[in-house]
Design a protein around this motif. Structure first.
Motif, short mmCIF file in Angstrom:
data_model
loop_
_atom_site.label_atom_id
_atom_site.label_comp_id
_atom_site.label_asym_id
_atom_site.label_seq_id
_atom_site.Cartn_x
_atom_site.Cartn_y
_atom_site.Cartn_z
N LEU A 37 -5.87 -6.53 2.06
CA LEU A 37 -5.18 -5.47 2.77
C LEU A 37 -6.00 -4.20 2.87
CD1 LEU A 37 -1.66 -5.97 1.18
CD2 LEU A 37 -2.42 -6.70 3.42
N LYS A 69 3.31 -5.30 1.00
CA LYS A 69 2.01 -4.73 1.32
C LYS A 69 1.14 -4.51 0.09
CE LYS A 69 3.18 0.22 1.24
NZ LYS A 69 3.21 1.48 2.02
N GLU A 70 1.73 -4.58 -1.10
CA GLU A 70 0.97 -4.33 -2.32
C GLU A 70 0.72 -5.59 -3.15
OE1 GLU A 70 -0.56 -1.78 -2.88
OE2 GLU A 70 0.49 0.03 -2.30
#
Length: 368
Positions: free
Chosen positions: A3, A74-75
């Motif tokens: 990401l 997202k993490e």
């Protein structure tokens, strides 16, 4: 695919990567191995109606369906690829299992029993919470900012509450102390082989659920508005963050023989605090005199600990993220068996059956 392809950790610093370093960094990072899927729309809508802190929805992770708010997605890969250091110390628990108590003990044991320093620096700074940012929804944060806009100091604190814990820890000098509620399977796969120490604390699910219920009411990032019986249904059906409870606990239990893992029960710690202070000190390779351990034991006694401003989320309370309900503080009752004040006979029967079913395939047993 990673990401954060343009930035990486180099010698503990988050830096802009050139193309050559970027390729090496991509090769080093592991792809997140589990599917992340949204909760079914109607169920998601129902849960959002009872938990006002999350605004987008919830996801379930991997074959065990670990449950998280939308911010986890997202993490996830960053947690899985968190760059470890050999002297890192983790306190890993399912929420409300004696985490705060253990954190303060560990930090003091590793920092020469420096009570003055501990009193001056909130536990949230001494022991960063790896995944807390996932629970701060942008719309909820916007409300906190608006409420604190007249106070520049508080406004600045709110601005930083969703700064990722892994980034904070990457910039930390010296030995790092890390709080997490993530199960072992969602943490770096080399965690116990890197020299890091992990202290895993387990607590019986009925007391956990009562304590977690109170936390979900007081933390506006969760914002639970229902009663305990409804909350227990969410908990038992694995629809609360970090559940399934049993999968989490079993992962910890199955790691108990690893040399860098210390598995302890909250109930035993509560019944014989001194023994567990000594056990944790030995695990961390720390040695103190009997008089020094007497002082630490007294510091950690619950009647003293619950009045310790450094561990009681005073900063979060000052900015309105944490609000007491019925004057119950962040460190609440701390007693074993408090669940009896909340479970009806029917709920207790259902809970005991659920516990029995989940203990059937394991030698895990909670202390009486």
């Amino acid at each position: 695919m990673p990401l954060y392809l343009d930035h990486g950790l180099v010698n503990g610093e988050i830096v802009k990567l050139n193309e050559e370093k970027k390729v090496k960094y991509e090769e080093k990072r592991l792809p997140f191995p589990y599917e992340i899927k949204p909760v079914e729309p109607e169920l998601n809508k129902k849960i959002l109606g009872d938990f006002s802190g999350e605004r987008t929805g919830f996801v379930q992770v991997g074959p065990k369906n670990y449950f998280f708010p939308s911010g986890y997605e997202k993490e996830a890969e960053n947690f899985y690829n968190f760059e470890l250091r050999p002297d890192d110390v983790f306190v890993a628990t399912f929420p409300r299992s004696g985490t705060t108590w253990t954190q303060d003990m560990v930090w003091l044991l590793c920092n020469n029993l420096d009570y003055d320093k501990a009193a001056k620096i909130p536990l949230t700074e001494r022991f960063p919470f790896l995944e807390f940012s996932c629970f701060v929804h942008k719309d909820t944060k916007a409300e906190f900012l608006q409420e604190n806009e007249a106070d520049p100091e508080k406004y600045k604190i709110v601005q930083e509450i969703d700064y990722p814990g892994w980034k904070t820890l990457a910039k930390t000098d010296g030995q790092r102390f890390i709080k997490t509620h993530l199960p072992f399977s969602l943490l770096p796969p080399n965690l116990t082989r890197n020299g890091c120490k992990v202290i895993y604390v387990a607590r019986n699910p009925k007391d956990v659920a009562v304590s977690f219920y109170h936390l979900n009411r007081t933390m506006r990032t969760q914002g639970y508005t229902g009663d305990f019986e409804k909350y227990w249904d969410y908990f038992q059906n694995n629809l609360q963050p970090w559940t399934p409870y049993w999968e989490h606990i079993k992962e910890g239990w199955n790691m108990r023989h690893e040399k860098n893992v210390l598995f302890i029960f909250y109930e035993n710690m509560n019944k014989n605090l001194r023994r567990h202070v000594e056990k944790v000190a030995n695990f961390l390779g720390k040695s103190y005199t009997s008089e020094e351990l007497d002082q630490l034991e007294n510091h950690l006694k619950f009647e003293n600990f619950r009045n310790n401003k450094s561990v009681n989320y005073d900063i979060m309370e000052s900015i309105g993220v944490y609000r007491k309900v019925n004057q119950a503080g962040y460190v609440r009752s701390g007693k074993n068996g408090g669940w009896r004040d909340y479970f009806s006979q029917e709920m207790e029967k259902r809970a005991d059956q659920w516990i029995e079913e989940n203990l059937r395939d394991t030698d895990l047993r909670f202390p009486l």
